[in-house]
Motif scaffolding. Structure first.
Motif, PDB file in Angstrom:
ATOM      1  N   VAL A 953       0.852  -1.189   0.000  1.00 12.22           N
ATOM      2  CA  VAL A 953       0.000   0.000   0.000  1.00 12.22           C
ATOM      3  C   VAL A 953       0.896   1.251   0.000  1.00 12.22           C
ATOM      4  O   VAL A 953       1.882   1.308   0.736  1.00 12.22           O
ATOM      5  CB  VAL A 953      -0.926   0.021   1.238  1.00 12.22           C
ATOM      6  N   TRP A 954       0.542   2.180  -0.839  1.00 15.83           N
ATOM      7  CA  TRP A 954       1.164   3.502  -0.746  1.00 15.83           C
ATOM      8  C   TRP A 954       0.215   4.412   0.007  1.00 15.83           C
ATOM      9  O   TRP A 954      -0.933   4.558  -0.353  1.00 15.83           O
ATOM     10  CB  TRP A 954       1.467   4.095  -2.127  1.00 15.83           C
ATOM     11  N   CYS A 955       0.705   5.028   1.055  1.00 18.03           N
ATOM     12  CA  CYS A 955      -0.122   5.928   1.854  1.00 18.03           C
ATOM     13  C   CYS A 955       0.478   7.334   1.818  1.00 18.03           C
ATOM     14  O   CYS A 955       1.685   7.509   2.036  1.00 18.03           O
ATOM     15  CB  CYS A 955      -0.219   5.436   3.297  1.00 18.03           C
ATOM     16  N   ILE A 972       7.236   1.117  -8.032  1.00 14.95           N
ATOM     17  CA  ILE A 972       7.106  -0.063  -7.161  1.00 14.95           C
ATOM     18  C   ILE A 972       6.625  -1.260  -7.978  1.00 14.95           C
ATOM     19  O   ILE A 972       7.080  -2.400  -7.779  1.00 14.95           O
ATOM     20  CB  ILE A 972       6.150   0.220  -5.986  1.00 14.95           C
ATOM     21  N   ARG A 973       5.740  -1.016  -8.925  1.00 12.30           N
ATOM     22  CA  ARG A 973       5.263  -2.115  -9.778  1.00 12.30           C
ATOM     23  C   ARG A 973       6.416  -2.691 -10.595  1.00 12.30           C
ATOM     24  O   ARG A 973       6.499  -3.909 -10.795  1.00 12.30           O
ATOM     25  CB  ARG A 973       4.141  -1.636 -10.697  1.00 12.30           C
ATOM     26  N   THR A 974       7.310  -1.850 -11.079  1.00 19.14           N
ATOM     27  CA  THR A 974       8.494  -2.346 -11.780  1.00 19.14           C
ATOM     28  C   THR A 974       9.372  -3.157 -10.832  1.00 19.14           C
ATOM     29  O   THR A 974       9.939  -4.202 -11.203  1.00 19.14           O
ATOM     30  CB  THR A 974       9.300  -1.167 -12.357  1.00 19.14           C
ATOM     31  N   THR A 975       9.447  -2.695  -9.591  1.00 13.91           N
ATOM     32  CA  THR A 975      10.263  -3.391  -8.589  1.00 13.91           C
ATOM     33  C   THR A 975       9.767  -4.815  -8.355  1.00 13.91           C
ATOM     34  O   THR A 975      10.564  -5.756  -8.223  1.00 13.91           O
ATOM     35  CB  THR A 975      10.229  -2.606  -7.264  1.00 13.91           C
ATOM     36  N   VAL A 976       8.449  -4.988  -8.306  1.00  7.76           N
ATOM     37  CA  VAL A 976       7.881  -6.328  -8.057  1.00  7.76           C
ATOM     38  C   VAL A 976       7.563  -7.042  -9.365  1.00  7.76           C
ATOM     39  O   VAL A 976       6.847  -8.058  -9.374  1.00  7.76           O
ATOM     40  CB  VAL A 976       6.615  -6.230  -7.185  1.00  7.76           C
ATOM     41  N   ARG A 980       2.449  -7.897  -8.184  1.00  9.74           N
ATOM     42  CA  ARG A 980       1.572  -7.564  -7.050  1.00  9.74           C
ATOM     43  C   ARG A 980       1.009  -6.163  -7.256  1.00  9.74           C
ATOM     44  O   ARG A 980       1.717  -5.258  -7.727  1.00  9.74           O
ATOM     45  CB  ARG A 980       2.375  -7.615  -5.730  1.00  9.74           C
ATOM     46  N   PRO A 981      -0.242  -5.946  -6.888  1.00  6.13           N
ATOM     47  CA  PRO A 981      -0.838  -4.617  -7.039  1.00  6.13           C
ATOM     48  C   PRO A 981      -0.302  -3.657  -5.969  1.00  6.13           C
ATOM     49  O   PRO A 981       0.134  -4.068  -4.889  1.00  6.13           O
ATOM     50  CB  PRO A 981      -2.334  -4.867  -6.855  1.00  6.13           C
ATOM     51  N   ILE A 982      -0.354  -2.371  -6.273  1.00  6.60           N
ATOM     52  CA  ILE A 982       0.025  -1.330  -5.320  1.00  6.60           C
ATOM     53  C   ILE A 982      -1.240  -0.548  -4.992  1.00  6.60           C
ATOM     54  O   ILE A 982      -1.792   0.159  -5.837  1.00  6.60           O
ATOM     55  CB  ILE A 982       1.085  -0.378  -5.909  1.00  6.60           C
ATOM     56  N   TRP A 983      -1.733  -0.709  -3.755  1.00  7.25           N
ATOM     57  CA  TRP A 983      -2.983  -0.061  -3.368  1.00  7.25           C
ATOM     58  C   TRP A 983      -2.722   1.359  -2.847  1.00  7.25           C
ATOM     59  O   TRP A 983      -1.605   1.690  -2.444  1.00  7.25           O
ATOM     60  CB  TRP A 983      -3.717  -0.888  -2.311  1.00  7.25           C
ATOM     61  N   PHE A1018      -8.969  -3.965   0.482  1.00  4.86           N
ATOM     62  CA  PHE A1018      -8.774  -4.193  -0.949  1.00  4.86           C
ATOM     63  C   PHE A1018      -9.070  -5.631  -1.342  1.00  4.86           C
ATOM     64  O   PHE A1018      -8.696  -6.082  -2.434  1.00  4.86           O
ATOM     65  CB  PHE A1018      -7.341  -3.822  -1.334  1.00  4.86           C
ATOM     66  N   ALA A1019      -9.708  -6.358  -0.446  1.00  2.00           N
ATOM     67  CA  ALA A1019     -10.032  -7.759  -0.732  1.00  2.00           C
ATOM     68  C   ALA A1019     -10.964  -7.847  -1.935  1.00  2.00           C
ATOM     69  O   ALA A1019     -11.958  -7.132  -2.022  1.00  2.00           O
ATOM     70  CB  ALA A1019     -10.685  -8.400   0.489  1.00  2.00           C
ATOM     71  N   GLY A1020     -10.643  -8.728  -2.839  1.00  2.00           N
ATOM     72  CA  GLY A1020     -11.484  -8.939  -4.016  1.00  2.00           C
ATOM     73  C   GLY A1020     -11.255  -7.958  -5.132  1.00  2.00           C
ATOM     74  O   GLY A1020     -11.825  -8.089  -6.212  1.00  2.00           O
ATOM     75  N   LYS A1021     -10.430  -6.944  -4.861  1.00  3.43           N
ATOM     76  CA  LYS A1021     -10.147  -5.960  -5.918  1.00  3.43           C
ATOM     77  C   LYS A1021      -8.955  -6.416  -6.733  1.00  3.43           C
ATOM     78  O   LYS A1021      -8.081  -7.133  -6.248  1.00  3.43           O
ATOM     79  CB  LYS A1021      -9.866  -4.588  -5.310  1.00  3.43           C
ATOM     80  N   VAL A1022      -8.949  -5.997  -7.957  1.00  3.90           N
ATOM     81  CA  VAL A1022      -7.858  -6.368  -8.858  1.00  3.90           C
ATOM     82  C   VAL A1022      -6.998  -5.141  -9.123  1.00  3.90           C
ATOM     83  O   VAL A1022      -7.513  -4.089  -9.432  1.00  3.90           O
ATOM     84  CB  VAL A1022      -8.391  -6.910 -10.198  1.00  3.90           C
TER      85      VAL A1022
END
Length: 1022
Positions: A953-955, A972-976, A980-983, A1018-1022
């Motif tokens: 999560v980014w806050c 961060i998405r490039t890092t992973v 994995r999603p970044i919320w 974020f459960a169930g979210k894509v």
């Protein structure tokens, strides 16, 4: 009565014929301690034969009595006094004589004398006429420039219709004078120099000389200046007869410079007729103008000149003033020239240059630097001033005698750009003055396609300079000799008074805005006149040939000689295959880089310092190191608090900054902190300047008492300007890599009024001009519920301009951190601890290159009890932490962590407090990204790998369309590897940076914290 007699005697009128006679009969009379020269001048209304007592030996006696009376009426008998007074008032000699009063009737006799004198109406007229002449002289001094012949095209765009200048022979009646007075002789006031060695002149000659001084090709604006001596100095320079005399050698040199200026443009036009070059045609006299200023300044002891200018005429200035090699200029026009791998480069008419050469007139070495600048007109002005100030500072030039600046301007920009006004207002401030700048305005009388009547509300484009009492010299640019004289005076003015001065070259633009533009669309009448206009070189050459200064053959040989130089350079330019931008560097740093322009290493040593040094600097920060100094009671408490922190081996934000500055100063690194209210600090946390509570202007700067051999510390409250002051500090930072130069915004969002400097210079300066710069921007930032204006430093803007690729994971190596810094265009950090601020400021100097540093500084954290650092985090061996991992209980069992919250800045303390309140210390880790750009891919990857089962999560406390989210998410998405999603946990998108309602602010904060710690959010979210 005695004073009246003396005054009347000095204001006697003479006829022109009698004056001519008196000049031939002038004689010397020694009176007591002084040697005075008198000119015999009689005012007789009858023939000499009608007054026989004036003939023969009697006339000599009368003459002696007259001279004595002129010196002092008390020197002669009362009867002679009355005689001369009446004769000067117009009475014939017979009627002028009055019998002396009798012994018995003294009082009656005196009364009759006084009655006779009082009955002479011409005495009063005499005084009035002289006062009228003084008013006329003053009118020329104040407003003579209104009717000066300044416009080469004779279609002047300057409009004085609402205030006509009433001078000249035909207007003497307006001053109470008559046409019959034109041949009367008047005594000149001491504030006027048109007489030269003469103290009296006929009115006709007075007007003629005033017209020659103020109404020809030079118009002088100076009578608004408050200083009497400065006004007198200028009057003497322009009124004294014969001042514009040049030797034959000076005229030949001027012609040679005009040839180079003109033929350079003609050569470019022949070779590259379809290329933009923003030529100087129509103002070719600019080149001899600049060279005259530089010659005179060099003779006066100036060793370095820093120049800033717009694009018009830039290539000509580079070639003929800075002396850039012609082949390097010509090769810029070659479309096949390859760019060297050293940045994106810039167009040829934006580039700068540095060159040191022997001045042929003064026979002294002089350094010339023309600053690179963008198309944003006048933006370079404060940058030039800052660099000039820095060079003066480093060479100990406290009076501006060795280093000076010259600024060139266009007429439309000089009047239209507010940065001109802001820069003028720095000119006399103690920490910003450069002790006088010479401003040269290339007054084309048009701005692109806009007429002056649509472009400014003032008569002249130069009127802004009046706010600082700068004299303004308008000159017809088609008169090279007048231009040369005015430039000599401007250089002398700067050397004498160390104040700004403006030279307004009234000229025209022979082509359109550029060589491809058609000006006839919008200025048909002006350009019809321009097409008829004979070139200034042709006119000047014809004049000199007619005067016998040069022969036609000598002129042709000079032209042919320069044409040959251009052709040879053109041939050499064809051999050049690669364009090296570093050859156009305006601020070289000798010895800092290798000869190839590369860093000497790619490593950065530890930025920590010893325990002893921390304690010493901390004690200085907590003390008043001078005796008999009374500080404010509240400040005593602050200093006591600092002493307590030092004893406990911790520091807050202000002390962390103090440690960084103090340690650099101790190592001989100059530190300069500038901005609005920085001495105390906007939030009353810094207190770098202490003020005695009992003695006005008595101050103490403890930072300058750290070590006997330390570098000086400059901390200065600036004027209420962001654009000019940031530009100034940028220029200051250009002069040397061995200084930490910081600009602090009062609030972070105030930087947007300096956006031009940030966009055009700081962000892209190295890419365009291969120019490193280590300037630091301190931008207070944070959502504190204070409304939309003082909340956000707009980090999204700085991050958007970062040049690192979000989609490319950098190659891992031992020096990845330093290599990322070297490759980036600037560094953006948001420190959450005083220790990290300490390290990042020291890193600016210890790293082997220079990059701009953007620091989002806190407000509430300045006094936050948790925002403190131990000395352990600042000791030898420690470094700046690009990210600060979570070291809580969750870090011990990473496989059980449900969420990793990445954040930056103040929000960290709110997140940890909320996590503790919710009892989630084992389930959630909070990782602080302290260095946002260049992005710490390697360290973020280590954290994401460590917490493989957790949500990411980014806050942030900023709104979703602001802050850091759009920057960090793709990285961060490039890092992973996009696995994995970044919320997102933060405020919703919004137009304003923050709400103005305190309740709404708290509600938004509560909502984002709920999102951040709701592991099911974020459960169930894509």
């Amino acid at each position: 009565m005695h004073r009246l007699r003396t005054t009347v005697a000095r204001l006697r009128p003479f006829t022109a014929a009698q004056t001519a006679q008196s000049i031939s009969q002038s004689r010397l009379l020694v009176v007591e301690r002084s040697l005075r020269t008198f000119q015999l001048a009689r005012c007789l209304n009858t023939s000499v034969t009608a007054e026989p007592f004036l003939n023969g030996t009697s006339s000599n006696y009368v003459e002696e009595m007259y001279y004595a009376w002129l010196e002092n009426p008390g020197n002669v008998h009362k009867s002679w006094d009355i005689f001369f007074r009446n004769a000067n008032a117009g009475a014939p000699p017979g009627a002028a004589y009055q019998s002396p009063p009798s012994i018995s009737g003294t009082s009656q006799g005196l009364a009759s004398v006084q009655t006779l004198v009082g009955a002479q109406p011409n005495v009063e007229k005499l005084v009035k006429d002289h006062l009228a002449v003084q008013s006329l002289i003053r009118a020329y001094q104040v407003r003579g420039h209104h009717i000066a012949k300044l416009d080469p095209l004779d279609i002047s765009c300057v409009d004085f219709d609402d205030a006509p200048c009433a001078v000249g022979f035909q207007n003497v009646g307006l001053y109470g004078l008559a046409e019959s007075d034109l041949d009367k002789v008047f005594r000149l006031p001491t504030t006027c120099f048109i007489g030269g060695d003469e103290t009296t002149l006929p009115l006709r000659e007075i007007i003629h000389r005033l017209e020659m001084a103020y109404c020809q090709h030079i118009g002088v604006e100076f009578m608004f200046i408050n200083d009497v001596e400065q006004c007198k100095w200028i009057r003497q320079k322009f009124e004294t007869p014969g001042v514009m005399h040049f030797s034959l050698e000076e005229k030949r040199t001027l012609l040679a410079r005009m040839i180079r200026s003109t033929r350079f443009e003609e050569f470019l036009q022949r070779k590259w007729s379809s290329e933009k070059r923003f030529g100087l045609e129509g103002c070719e006299s600019l080149i001899p103008a600049l060279k005259t200023i530089i010659d005179k300044s060099s003779q006066n002891g100036v060793e370095s000149v820093i120049m800033g200018m717009p694009h018009r005429g830039r290539l000509n200035v580079l070639a003929n003033v800075i002396r850039k090699e012609l082949d390097q200029i010509f090769c810029q026009f070659d479309s096949k020239l390859e760019a060297a791998d050293e940045g994106s480069g810039d167009v040829k008419y934006h580039l700068g240059m540095y060159h040191k050469h022997m001045n042929r007139v003064s026979e002294r070495l002089i350094s010339m630097s023309l600053m690179a600048n963008p198309s944003h007109l006048e933006a370079v002005d404060p940058v030039v001033q800052g660099k000039t100030k820095a060079e003066q500072f480093y060479c100990g030039d406290t009076e501006g005698k060795r280093v000076m600046s010259i600024l060139l301007h266009g007429d439309a920009a000089f009047a239209g750009q507010g940065i001109v006004y802001e820069t003028f207002h720095l000119s006399d401030l103690p920490s910003y003055t450069t002790h006088g700048t010479i401003h040269v305005v290339v007054n084309n009388q048009i701005g692109f396609t806009t007429d002056p009547r649509m472009a400014r509300s003032s008569p002249y484009p130069t009127d802004v300079a009046r706010v600082v009492n700068a004299p303004i010299f308008h000159v017809n640019a088609d008169d090279p000799e007048a231009v040369m004289y005015v430039c000599n005076v401007a250089a002398e003015w700067r050397n004498t008074f160390h104040k700004d001065v403006v030279v307004d070259l009234v000229c025209y633009r022979r082509n359109g805005h550029n060589e491809m533009d058609e000006p006839m669309f919008t200025q048909p009448l002006m350009y019809k006149q321009i097409k008829k206009q004979k070139g200034v070189l042709q006119k000047f050459a014809e004049k000199l040939i007619t005067d016998g200064v040069v022969t036609a053959q000598e002129y042709e040989e000079e032209v042919a000689g320069y044409d040959k130089i251009c052709e040879e350079a053109y041939a050499r330019s064809k051999d050049k295959k690669i364009l090296h931008i570093k050859h156009w560097l305006d601020s070289p740093w000798p010895g800092f880089f290798t000869l190839e322009g590369q860093p000497k290493s790619m490593s950065c040593p530890s930025t920590g310092i010893s325990e002893e040094e921390l304690g010493h600097i901390g004690n200085i920060a907590a003390s008043v190191p001078v005796e008999d100094f009374t500080i404010h009671g509240g400040l005593s408490r602050i200093l006591k608090g600092r002493a307590n922190m030092v004893s406990q081996r911790v520091c807050d934000w202000a002390l962390g900054e103090y440690m960084a500055f103090g340690s650099l100063l101790k190592d001989g690194i100059h530190v300069r902190l500038s901005g609005q209210d920085v001495e105390r600090g906007t939030f009353s946390h810094r207190h770098h300047v202490l003020h005695d509570q009992n003695v006005d202007k008595k101050i103490c700067i403890p930072m300058n008492h750290i070590s006997p051999d330390q570098a000086p510390y400059t901390v200065c409250n600036s004027s209420l300007s962001e654009y000019a002051v940031l530009g100034f500090e940028l220029g200051f930072a250009m002069a040397s890599p061995n200084a930490l130069v910081l600009w602090e915004a009062q609030f972070g969002d105030f930087h947007n009024t300096a956006q031009c400097i940030i966009d055009q210079f700081i962000s892209s300066g190295q890419a365009k001009w291969v120019r490193h710069n280590g300037i630091v921007l301190l931008l207070p930032h944070g959502m504190e519920g204070m409304g939309p204006e003082h909340s956000s430093a707009r980090p999204e803007r700085f991050l958007q301009m970062c040049n690192d690729d979000p989609d490319v994971f950098p190659k891992l190596s031992e020096d990845i951190a330093v290599r990322q810094l070297y490759d980036c265009n600037w560094i953006v950090v948001n420190c959450s601890t005083p220790a990290n601020l300490f390290h990042v400021l020291r890193r600016q100097i210890l790293q082997p290159f220079r990059k701009p540093l953007i620091v989002f500084t806190p407000k509430s954290l300045l006094r936050h009890p948790e925002a403190r650092s131990s000395f352990d985090d600042m000791l030898l061996g420690t470094h700046f932490k690009r990210i600060i991992p979570d070291d809580g209980p969750a870090a011990a069992i990473p496989e059980k962590v449900k969420r990793v919250i990445f954040c930056s800045g103040k929000i960290y303390y709110e997140l940890t407090r909320e996590r503790k309140n919710r009892g989630m210390d084992d389930a959630v880790v909070v990782v602080r990204i302290e260095q946002l750009s260049p992005f710490p891919f390697d360290l973020v990857k280590a954290e994401t790998d460590r917490y493989a089962n957790a949500d990411l999560v980014w806050c942030q406390e900023e709104h979703k369309n602001q802050g850091y989210y759009d920057y960090v998410k793709p990285r961060i998405r490039t890092t992973v590897n996009h696995t994995r999603p970044i919320w997102y946990a933060g405020r919703d998108p919004a137009a304003a940076p923050a709400t103005g309602n305190k309740q709404t602010h708290l509600m938004e904060l509560h909502r984002l914290l709920d999102t951040a710690f709701d592991v099911e959010a974020f459960a169930g979210k894509v």
